[in-house]
Motif scaffolding. Structure first.
Motif, PDB file in Angstrom:
ATOM      1  N   GLU A   1       0.845  -1.188   0.000  1.00 57.93           N
ATOM      2  CA  GLU A   1       0.000   0.000   0.000  1.00 57.93           C
ATOM      3  C   GLU A   1       0.888   1.249   0.000  1.00 57.93           C
ATOM      4  OE1 GLU A   1      -2.593   0.263   3.359  1.00 57.93           O
ATOM      5  OE2 GLU A   1      -3.219   2.281   2.884  1.00 57.93           O
ATOM      6  N   ASP A   2       0.566   2.180  -0.870  1.00 54.07           N
ATOM      7  CA  ASP A   2       1.323   3.431  -0.931  1.00 54.07           C
ATOM      8  C   ASP A   2       1.053   4.264   0.310  1.00 54.07           C
ATOM      9  OD1 ASP A   2       0.252   3.404  -4.307  1.00 54.07           O
ATOM     10  OD2 ASP A   2       2.255   2.860  -3.597  1.00 54.07           O
ATOM     11  N   LYS A   3       2.103   4.798   0.921  1.00 52.52           N
ATOM     12  CA  LYS A   3       1.867   5.625   2.104  1.00 52.52           C
ATOM     13  C   LYS A   3       2.928   6.682   2.271  1.00 52.52           C
ATOM     14  CE  LYS A   3       4.062   2.469   5.402  1.00 52.52           C
ATOM     15  NZ  LYS A   3       3.887   1.707   6.658  1.00 52.52           N
ATOM     16  N   VAL A   4       2.499   7.776   2.893  1.00 55.33           N
ATOM     17  CA  VAL A   4       3.362   8.907   3.222  1.00 55.33           C
ATOM     18  C   VAL A   4       3.178   9.182   4.704  1.00 55.33           C
ATOM     19  CG1 VAL A   4       3.782  11.355   2.828  1.00 55.33           C
ATOM     20  CG2 VAL A   4       3.202   9.867   0.899  1.00 55.33           C
ATOM     21  N   VAL A   5       4.279   9.254   5.424  1.00 56.88           N
ATOM     22  CA  VAL A   5       4.223   9.426   6.872  1.00 56.88           C
ATOM     23  C   VAL A   5       4.961  10.699   7.262  1.00 56.88           C
ATOM     24  CG1 VAL A   5       4.835   8.429   9.102  1.00 56.88           C
ATOM     25  CG2 VAL A   5       4.131   6.932   7.221  1.00 56.88           C
ATOM     26  N   GLN A   6       4.264  11.561   7.976  1.00 59.28           N
ATOM     27  CA  GLN A   6       4.872  12.815   8.415  1.00 59.28           C
ATOM     28  C   GLN A   6       5.084  12.804   9.922  1.00 59.28           C
ATOM     29  OE1 GLN A   6       2.050  15.432   5.630  1.00 59.28           O
ATOM     30  NE2 GLN A   6       3.684  16.636   6.618  1.00 59.28           N
ATOM     31  N   SER A   7       6.140  13.465  10.333  1.00 56.97           N
ATOM     32  CA  SER A   7       6.391  13.610  11.765  1.00 56.97           C
ATOM     33  C   SER A   7       7.078  14.946  12.026  1.00 56.97           C
ATOM     34  CB  SER A   7       7.253  12.456  12.284  1.00 56.97           C
ATOM     35  OG  SER A   7       8.549  12.483  11.690  1.00 56.97           O
ATOM     36  N   PRO A   8       6.871  15.541  13.199  1.00 58.88           N
ATOM     37  CA  PRO A   8       5.849  15.132  14.159  1.00 58.88           C
ATOM     38  C   PRO A   8       4.456  15.495  13.643  1.00 58.88           C
ATOM     39  CG  PRO A   8       6.816  17.205  14.818  1.00 58.88           C
ATOM     40  CD  PRO A   8       7.553  16.772  13.595  1.00 58.88           C
ATOM     41  N   LEU A   9       3.429  15.022  14.303  1.00 63.01           N
ATOM     42  CA  LEU A   9       2.066  15.371  13.902  1.00 63.01           C
ATOM     43  C   LEU A   9       1.715  16.781  14.335  1.00 63.01           C
ATOM     44  CD1 LEU A   9       0.080  12.065  14.533  1.00 63.01           C
ATOM     45  CD2 LEU A   9       0.962  12.981  12.374  1.00 63.01           C
ATOM     46  N   SER A  10       2.319  17.215  15.447  1.00 67.67           N
ATOM     47  CA  SER A  10       2.110  18.591  15.864  1.00 67.67           C
ATOM     48  C   SER A  10       3.349  19.088  16.574  1.00 67.67           C
ATOM     49  CB  SER A  10       0.879  18.723  16.753  1.00 67.67           C
ATOM     50  OG  SER A  10       1.084  18.052  17.971  1.00 67.67           O
ATOM     51  N   LEU A  11       3.487  20.398  16.563  1.00 63.86           N
ATOM     52  CA  LEU A  11       4.706  21.017  17.064  1.00 63.86           C
ATOM     53  C   LEU A  11       4.374  22.429  17.514  1.00 63.86           C
ATOM     54  CD1 LEU A  11       7.806  20.549  17.207  1.00 63.86           C
ATOM     55  CD2 LEU A  11       7.935  21.346  14.842  1.00 63.86           C
TER      56      LEU A  11
END
Lengths: 111, 114
Positions: A1-11
């Motif tokens: 499955e194609d996925k994009v993961v960002q971090s952090p979710l909040s700052l």
């Protein structure tokens, strides 16, 4: 499955700080990686990255792509309250298909 | 870059009614996409609007609920049918296949269903 993961979710940062937002991806095909800033409704385009190691810069914002390690970073220096927004990372796999979006990083810059 | 307009900018609707959102682009584009962004969430693709053929819907979205038209290369509509409060979202159209391959977004429609 194609996925994009960002971090952090909040700052949350103070004005003048430098922040680094991360984006990693796993996709079946890769054409480009895009960064958007979303303040109210519509995401506004920031950068499109297609080649590794070439920094894109616009004022206090800069971004770079590493196609070997499959990630990108967005840097914001000397942050201002106007930088408060959700920053979205997305991968364009073919140029004619929908983008694959990460969940975004919510940045809050306090005076 | 493509310039995209959306109408309406916002609306408050009663449950059970339908709303049609229009998306107009200032140049011919191959691909138009419709996204939804529920409060506190990221963008979710509803469908790809294909000119001259049926739209392609993502899992969880059906044509009866979100009928789409794409009569030409510069215009598309999305209808949100038989609305419920869960449909309260920002709806965004986006275009792809531009010469620079950057995907641009319309200004969005903020829908509130009461």
């Amino acid at each position: 499955e194609d996925k994009v993961v960002q971090s952090p979710l909040s700052l949350v940062v103070h004005e003048g700080d430098t922040v680094t937002l991360n984006c990693s991806y796993e996709v079946t095909n890769f054409r480009s990686l895009l960064w958007y800033k979303q303040e109210k409704k519509a995401p506004t385009f920031l950068f499109m990255l297609t080649s590794s190691g070439i920094e894109k810069k616009s004022g206090r914002l800069s971004s770079i792509l590493d196609k070997k390690e499959l990630f990108s970073i967005l840097n914001i220096t000397a942050t201002q309250t106007g930088d408060s927004a959700i920053y979205l990372c997305a991968v364009d796999m073919t140029g004619n298909t929908p983008l694959v979006f990460g969940k975004g990083t919510r940045l809050s810059v306090i005076a | 870059s493509a310039v995209i307009s959306q109408k309406p900018s916002r609306d408050i609707c009663q449950r059970g009614t339908s709303l049609t959102i229009q998306c107009q682009v200032d140049s011919q584009v191959t691909m138009m996409f419709w996204y939804r962004q529920q409060p506190g969430q990221s963008l979710t693709l509803i469908a790809t609007a294909n000119q001259g053929s049926e739209a392609t819907y993502e899992s969880g979205f059906v044509i009866d609920k979100f009928p789409i038209s794409r009569p030409n290369l510069t215009f598309s509509t999305l209808t949100v049918s038989n609305m419920s409060p869960e449909d309260s979202s920002i709806y965004l159209c986006s275009v792809g296949g531009t010469p620079s391959y950057e995907q641009y977004f319309g200004p969005g429609t903020r829908l509130t269903v009461t």
